[in-house]
Design a protein around this motif. Structure first.
Motif, short mmCIF file in Angstrom:
data_model
loop_
_atom_site.label_atom_id
_atom_site.label_comp_id
_atom_site.label_asym_id
_atom_site.label_seq_id
_atom_site.Cartn_x
_atom_site.Cartn_y
_atom_site.Cartn_z
N UNK A 83 0.85 -0.87 -0.19
CA UNK A 83 -0.15 0.35 0.60
C UNK A 83 0.57 1.11 0.30
N UNK A 84 0.25 2.60 -0.31
CA UNK A 84 0.93 3.89 -0.72
C UNK A 84 1.07 4.08 0.87
N UNK A 85 1.77 5.08 1.22
CA UNK A 85 1.63 5.42 2.67
C UNK A 85 0.40 6.03 2.92
N UNK A 86 -0.04 7.19 2.10
CA UNK A 86 -1.26 6.86 2.85
C UNK A 86 -2.78 6.17 3.10
N UNK A 87 -2.13 5.16 1.90
CA UNK A 87 -3.67 4.11 1.95
C UNK A 87 -2.64 3.11 3.55
N UNK A 88 -2.39 3.07 3.99
CA UNK A 88 -1.03 3.15 5.05
C UNK A 88 -1.84 3.38 5.91
N UNK A 89 -2.40 4.48 6.70
CA UNK A 89 -2.44 5.54 7.29
C UNK A 89 -4.07 5.08 7.14
N UNK A 90 -4.21 5.46 5.99
CA UNK A 90 -5.65 5.39 5.46
C UNK A 90 -6.47 3.92 6.59
N UNK A 91 -5.95 2.99 5.83
CA UNK A 91 -6.78 1.34 6.27
C UNK A 91 -7.33 1.79 8.21
N UNK A 92 -6.24 1.98 8.20
CA UNK A 92 -5.96 2.49 10.03
C UNK A 92 -7.09 3.58 10.90
N UNK A 93 -7.41 4.28 9.87
CA UNK A 93 -8.58 5.61 10.02
C UNK A 93 -10.00 4.14 9.94
N UNK A 102 -8.11 13.37 9.57
CA UNK A 102 -7.40 12.43 10.97
C UNK A 102 -5.84 12.69 10.19
N UNK A 103 -6.62 11.97 8.60
CA UNK A 103 -5.60 11.39 7.93
C UNK A 103 -4.50 12.71 7.29
N UNK A 104 -5.12 13.37 6.96
CA UNK A 104 -4.54 14.35 6.17
C UNK A 104 -3.70 14.93 7.20
N UNK A 105 -4.27 15.27 8.99
CA UNK A 105 -3.91 15.77 9.62
C UNK A 105 -2.25 15.56 10.42
N UNK A 106 -1.85 14.05 10.18
CA UNK A 106 -1.18 13.50 10.36
C UNK A 106 0.32 13.22 9.67
N UNK A 136 -0.36 4.99 14.32
CA UNK A 136 -0.94 4.74 15.91
C UNK A 136 -1.68 6.35 16.39
N UNK A 137 -0.62 7.18 15.30
CA UNK A 137 -1.59 8.65 15.91
C UNK A 137 -2.72 9.08 15.52
N UNK A 138 -2.86 8.65 14.20
CA UNK A 138 -4.15 8.97 13.71
C UNK A 138 -5.26 9.49 14.33
N UNK A 139 -5.79 7.87 14.99
CA UNK A 139 -6.78 7.58 15.77
C UNK A 139 -6.62 8.66 16.99
N UNK A 140 -8.07 9.27 17.51
CA UNK A 140 -7.61 9.48 19.14
C UNK A 140 -8.17 8.44 19.74
N UNK A 141 -7.44 8.21 21.04
CA UNK A 141 -7.15 6.69 22.34
C UNK A 141 -7.07 7.29 23.33
N UNK A 142 -7.69 6.61 23.96
CA UNK A 142 -7.24 6.80 25.28
C UNK A 142 -6.14 6.08 26.20
N UNK A 143 -5.20 5.44 25.50
CA UNK A 143 -3.46 4.85 25.89
C UNK A 143 -3.21 4.87 24.52
N UNK A 144 -1.95 5.31 24.53
CA UNK A 144 -0.73 5.29 22.92
C UNK A 144 -0.19 4.62 23.99
N UNK A 145 0.39 3.20 22.92
CA UNK A 145 1.99 2.75 23.00
C UNK A 145 2.68 3.06 22.40
N UNK A 146 3.66 3.31 22.33
CA UNK A 146 5.13 3.46 21.41
C UNK A 146 6.06 2.81 22.14
#
Ligand SMILES: Nc1ncnc2c1ncn2[C@@H]1O[C@H](COP(=O)(O)OP(=O)(O)OP(=O)(O)O)[C@@H](O)[C@H]1O
Ligand SMILES: [Mg+2]
Length: 311
Positions: A83-93, A102-106, A136-146
């Motif tokens: 997948x492209x960079x954008x598609x990789x992030x969009x998939x998670x979104x 949010x994809x464009x923002x990140x 990891x950052x594209x979605x709003x989350x209560x917990x981020x683990x990086x």
């Protein structure tokens, strides 16, 4: 109320390696908790358990985050190479029901705009790392683990990511981040978990950890004119315990090393008033300094060998 509780977690891999041994701690919302320790200490194992990627052998992790999510970026690259960079992030979104905006923002945040249409296989290592973080950052989350998010990033990008994580914590999320960049940890994290061969060695606010690890401050003073020749002796006599004094051979200045917790004020009060201070500087030991001095040496002390030479 803690948003995350790690309770008596032990992990034994099928190979027999005991990667975590009875680790317990809690994390409050609004915290950036740094997980530090040597290579193989168990950081990724812990973060993978918190993310739900692997199961502990015993013990539990409770993410008391209501309907909130746990988002994670593993240490090992996990992207869809075709997948492209954008598609990789969009998939998670899409998977997380996140608006496409949010994809464009990140993409912009992580400076991925110029490679957005490129296949993941054809981007640089640092850009790949940015894609992982973006996922990891594209979605709003209560917990981020990086897991080591800044490894491989250029310094400016690393700084930006850590600052951004701090912002997410300030907005109420809980952030767990492992890192070997102890300067960045000291600047960004509020708390620190130190793992050592799978055991929890410390769970403290970063500043408290530095203080308890025996950090010192070196105060250097230059005088307007050299001290009288009796002064070094007088200073040595009045020197409080735990302080170390070095006087310049030409008596033009001195340096005094004090525990970090002492602070500058007692040092200034200790200096006889007749000494006119021209210049003063204080150098505090950092988290990195105390870690290297106290915890970095993984080599056990060699056995003392007694060799008897036969006459
Ligand atoms: N899948 C696995 N199977 C067996 N052993 C593993 C596995 N993953 C890690 N280990 C072992 O478990 C221990 C902890 O590894 P882990 O990856 O958690 O360390 P780490 O602190 O993240 O290290 P690093 O700083 O190198 O990333 C190590 O001894 C490692 O060799
Ligand atoms: Mg790791």
């Amino acid at each position: 109320m803690p948003s995350l509780t790690v309770d008596h977690v032990t992990k034994r891999y099928r190979t027999g390696t005991e990667a975590l041994l009875d680790v317990s701690f809690t994390v409050e919302p609004g915290t950036v908790l740094a997980v530090v320790g040597h290579n193989g200490a168990g950081k990724s194992t812990l973060l993978n358990i918190v993310s739900g990627l692997i199961r502990p052998t015993s013990g539990t992790v409770t993410a008391d985050v209501g309907r909130g999510r746990v988002m994670w970026a593993p240490q090992r690259t996990m992207v869809d190479w075709s997948l492209t960079v954008r598609q990789n992030i969009e998939l998670v979104a899409r998977l997380t029901g996140t608006p496409v905006a949010a994809v464009d923002r990140v993409l912009e945040l992580l400076d991925l705009d110029k490679v957005r249409s490129r296949q993941a296989e054809y981007i640089s290592g640092g850009q790949l790392q940015r894609v992982q973080i973006a996922r990891a950052l594209v979605a709003d989350a209560a917990v981020y683990v990086l897991d080591e998010p800044t490894a491989g990033l250029d310094p400016a990008a690393g700084e930006l990511v850590m600052e951004h994580l701090r912002g997410r914590a300030a907005a109420g999320s809980t952030v767990l981040v492992s890192s070997h960049d102890l300067d960045a940890v000291e600047r960004t994290a509020s708390g620190l978990v130190l793992l050592d061969e799978g055991r929890l060695r410390a769970h403290l606010p970063v500043a408290e950890f530095v203080r308890r690890a025996g950090a010192t401050m070196k105060v250097s003073v230059v005088f307007a004119e050299p001290m009288p020749d009796t002064m070094p002796d007088r200073l040595a006599r009045t020197l409080p315990a735990e302080w170390t004094l070095t006087t310049a051979p030409d008596r033009a200045g001195l340096a005094v090393q004090v525990p970090l917790a002492t602070g500058l004020r007692p040092v200034l009060a200790w200096l006889p008033p007749e000494l006119r201070v021209q210049d003063l500087s204080a150098e505090k030991q950092s988290l990195r300094d105390v870690y290297l001095a106290r915890y970095a040496d993984r080599t056990p002390a060699p056995e003392t060998e007694t060799v008897t030479v036969q006459q």
